[in-house]
Scaffold this motif. Structure first.
Motif, short mmCIF file in Angstrom:
data_model
loop_
_atom_site.label_atom_id
_atom_site.label_comp_id
_atom_site.label_asym_id
_atom_site.label_seq_id
_atom_site.Cartn_x
_atom_site.Cartn_y
_atom_site.Cartn_z
N GLN A 91 -14.35 36.61 -21.10
CA GLN A 91 -14.02 36.06 -19.79
C GLN A 91 -15.17 36.76 -18.85
OE1 GLN A 91 -10.09 36.40 -18.34
NE2 GLN A 91 -9.20 35.05 -19.85
N PRO A 92 -16.03 35.97 -18.27
CA PRO A 92 -17.06 36.36 -17.36
C PRO A 92 -16.05 36.43 -15.89
CG PRO A 92 -17.24 34.12 -17.71
CD PRO A 92 -16.28 34.53 -18.55
N GLY A 111 -23.69 38.09 -9.63
CA GLY A 111 -23.29 39.26 -10.59
C GLY A 111 -22.32 38.67 -11.31
N ASN A 112 -22.13 39.29 -12.67
CA ASN A 112 -20.87 39.11 -13.72
C ASN A 112 -20.39 40.46 -13.81
OD1 ASN A 112 -19.31 38.11 -15.65
ND2 ASN A 112 -20.87 37.66 -17.05
N PHE A 113 -19.14 40.45 -13.13
CA PHE A 113 -18.31 41.80 -13.35
C PHE A 113 -17.23 41.67 -14.43
CE2 PHE A 113 -20.36 41.06 -9.14
CZ PHE A 113 -21.15 42.28 -8.94
N GLY A 114 -17.28 40.66 -15.23
CA GLY A 114 -16.28 40.46 -16.39
C GLY A 114 -16.78 41.18 -17.72
N PHE A 115 -16.16 40.77 -18.81
CA PHE A 115 -16.47 41.46 -20.22
C PHE A 115 -17.10 40.04 -20.94
CE2 PHE A 115 -12.74 43.51 -18.47
CZ PHE A 115 -13.04 44.87 -18.67
N GLY A 116 -17.50 39.08 -20.50
CA GLY A 116 -18.06 38.18 -21.21
C GLY A 116 -19.37 37.53 -20.39
N PRO A 117 -20.18 36.92 -21.10
CA PRO A 117 -21.12 36.34 -20.53
C PRO A 117 -20.72 34.98 -19.94
CG PRO A 117 -21.50 36.01 -22.93
CD PRO A 117 -20.40 36.82 -22.87
N ALA A 118 -21.62 34.56 -19.12
CA ALA A 118 -21.52 33.03 -18.62
C ALA A 118 -22.86 32.48 -18.77
CB ALA A 118 -21.14 33.12 -16.96
N HIS A 119 -22.70 31.19 -19.27
CA HIS A 119 -24.03 30.47 -19.64
C HIS A 119 -23.72 28.92 -18.84
CE1 HIS A 119 -22.11 27.73 -22.60
NE2 HIS A 119 -21.33 28.79 -22.87
N GLU A 218 -14.36 26.88 -18.35
CA GLU A 218 -15.18 26.92 -17.06
C GLU A 218 -14.69 28.15 -16.02
OE1 GLU A 218 -14.95 22.89 -15.98
OE2 GLU A 218 -16.86 22.34 -16.60
N TYR A 219 -15.45 28.36 -15.35
CA TYR A 219 -15.25 29.81 -14.38
C TYR A 219 -16.14 29.12 -13.04
CZ TYR A 219 -13.01 32.19 -18.24
OH TYR A 219 -12.41 32.56 -19.35
N THR A 220 -15.31 29.49 -11.89
CA THR A 220 -16.08 29.24 -10.61
C THR A 220 -16.18 30.54 -9.74
OG1 THR A 220 -13.77 28.73 -9.43
CG2 THR A 220 -15.03 26.73 -10.90
N ALA A 221 -16.98 30.60 -8.76
CA ALA A 221 -17.11 31.50 -7.51
C ALA A 221 -17.46 30.52 -6.41
CB ALA A 221 -17.96 32.64 -8.13
N SER A 222 -16.84 31.06 -5.32
CA SER A 222 -17.24 30.47 -4.24
C SER A 222 -18.72 30.97 -3.62
CB SER A 222 -16.50 30.88 -2.87
OG SER A 222 -16.84 30.28 -1.67
N ALA A 223 -19.71 30.28 -3.24
CA ALA A 223 -20.99 30.45 -2.75
C ALA A 223 -21.14 30.47 -1.07
CB ALA A 223 -22.05 30.01 -3.49
N GLY A 224 -19.89 30.10 -0.59
CA GLY A 224 -19.86 29.83 0.72
C GLY A 224 -19.81 28.59 1.54
N ASP A 225 -19.91 28.54 2.79
CA ASP A 225 -20.20 27.17 3.27
C ASP A 225 -20.90 27.29 4.81
OD1 ASP A 225 -18.37 27.79 5.71
OD2 ASP A 225 -16.99 28.24 3.86
N TYR A 226 -21.44 26.17 5.32
CA TYR A 226 -22.04 25.87 6.30
C TYR A 226 -21.30 24.96 7.15
CZ TYR A 226 -25.94 28.44 3.88
OH TYR A 226 -26.69 29.43 3.11
N THR A 227 -21.47 24.92 8.41
CA THR A 227 -21.06 23.98 9.35
C THR A 227 -22.15 23.77 10.54
OG1 THR A 227 -18.91 24.63 9.24
CG2 THR A 227 -19.26 23.27 11.10
N ILE A 228 -22.75 22.31 10.29
CA ILE A 228 -23.65 21.72 11.24
C ILE A 228 -23.28 20.96 12.28
CG2 ILE A 228 -26.07 20.85 11.62
CD1 ILE A 228 -26.27 21.96 8.44
N ILE A 229 -23.60 21.13 13.46
CA ILE A 229 -23.28 19.86 14.60
C ILE A 229 -24.71 19.06 14.58
CG2 ILE A 229 -22.76 19.33 16.78
CD1 ILE A 229 -20.40 20.58 15.33
N VAL A 230 -24.76 17.73 14.29
CA VAL A 230 -25.78 16.98 14.34
C VAL A 230 -26.71 17.12 15.51
CG1 VAL A 230 -26.76 14.63 14.24
CG2 VAL A 230 -24.82 15.24 12.74
#
Length: 250
Positions: A91-92, A111-119, A218-230
């Motif tokens: 598991q990554p 970063g991959n802080f698990g014990f298995g590779p992620a591809h 499959e494994y996921t990780a949040s990469a953040g978000d943005y909020t824009i006012i037009v």
């Protein structure tokens, strides 16, 4: 699985049963022996011995069956532990340490802080424009690792090893899918929002990293978000991602 106390209780129950059978049938033999002929007594004695021996054999078989059952249970538990260890080692654990918008996409430090590779690493981009005329679909784009030319033959450009240092991946020239099956580049999307969307329109951008382990899970990780006012896009001359998301004005 049975405990030592359960085993002692079972053994005690078998022993007590044999003793009771022995006492009962011995008493019967002595009782009938005082009232019947020797042939009858011998017959009863033979029957008593046969019943007692049958009880002993049954107890032995029961004990053997119980032992085999416990051994099978131990074997199953050992296999479950081995499978759990193998699963853990494969598991990554993905984590987006930092991200930077670029002209046409993003640069991500993963970063991959698990014990298995992620591809098969991908960046999922979910943009809610708040209006039907500019509605775009969630889009996944492949991430590519920034590596030296000398390393390209030995390291996958779309994977990250476990327990490795934070590595840099990029997603450039991103085209978002739309409901009418057409694609639109991010700079063009921002420009059209500035032209056609209402000034109060709020645009939400959510980023998620996707990756797979060696078994395709499959494994996921949040990469953040943005909020824009037009309205904040007014006056922007270059609608590239970096300019828009840093609110710079040219």
């Amino acid at each position: 699985m049975s405990t030592p106390l359960d085993e002692e209780q079972d053994s005690l129950a078998v022993t007590v049963s044999i003793v009771i059978l022995t006492v009962v049938f011995t008493s019967m033999v002595w009782y009938f022996g005082g009232n019947y002929e020797p042939d009858v007594v011998n017959t009863l004695l033979d029957a008593s011995v046969s019943i007692i021996l049958t009880g002993i054999v049954a107890a032995i078989y029961y004990r053997q069956w119980r032992t085999e059952k416990e051994q099978a249970e131990i074997g199953r538990e050992q296999k479950e532990i081995e499978d759990a260890m193998k699963d853990l080692q494969s598991q990554p654990a993905l984590d987006v340490v930092h991200k930077e918008p670029t002209k046409t996409g993003w640069k991500l430090y993963i970063g991959n802080f698990g014990f298995g590779p992620a591809h098969n690493l991908e960046l999922e981009i979910d943009i809610d424009t708040g209006g039907d005329e500019h509605n775009v679909q969630t889009t996944n784009v492949q991430l590519e690792k920034q590596i030296d030319d000398s390393e390209k033959d030995s390291i996958s450009a779309n994977a990250i090893l476990p327990k490795s240092e934070v590595e840099t991946f990029v997603a450039d020239d991103i085209d978002m899918h739309t409901d009418d099956s057409d694609s639109i580049s991010l700079p063009t999307l921002f420009e059209e929002l500035d032209i056609f969307a209402s000034e109060e329109c709020q645009v939400n951008i959510n980023l998620t990293i996707w990756g797979k382990d060696a078994f395709g899970r499959e494994y996921t990780a949040s990469a953040g978000d943005y909020t824009i006012i037009v309205d904040d896009l007014s006056g922007v001359s270059e609608y590239n991602v970096n300019t828009v998301l840093s609110y710079e004005r040219n």
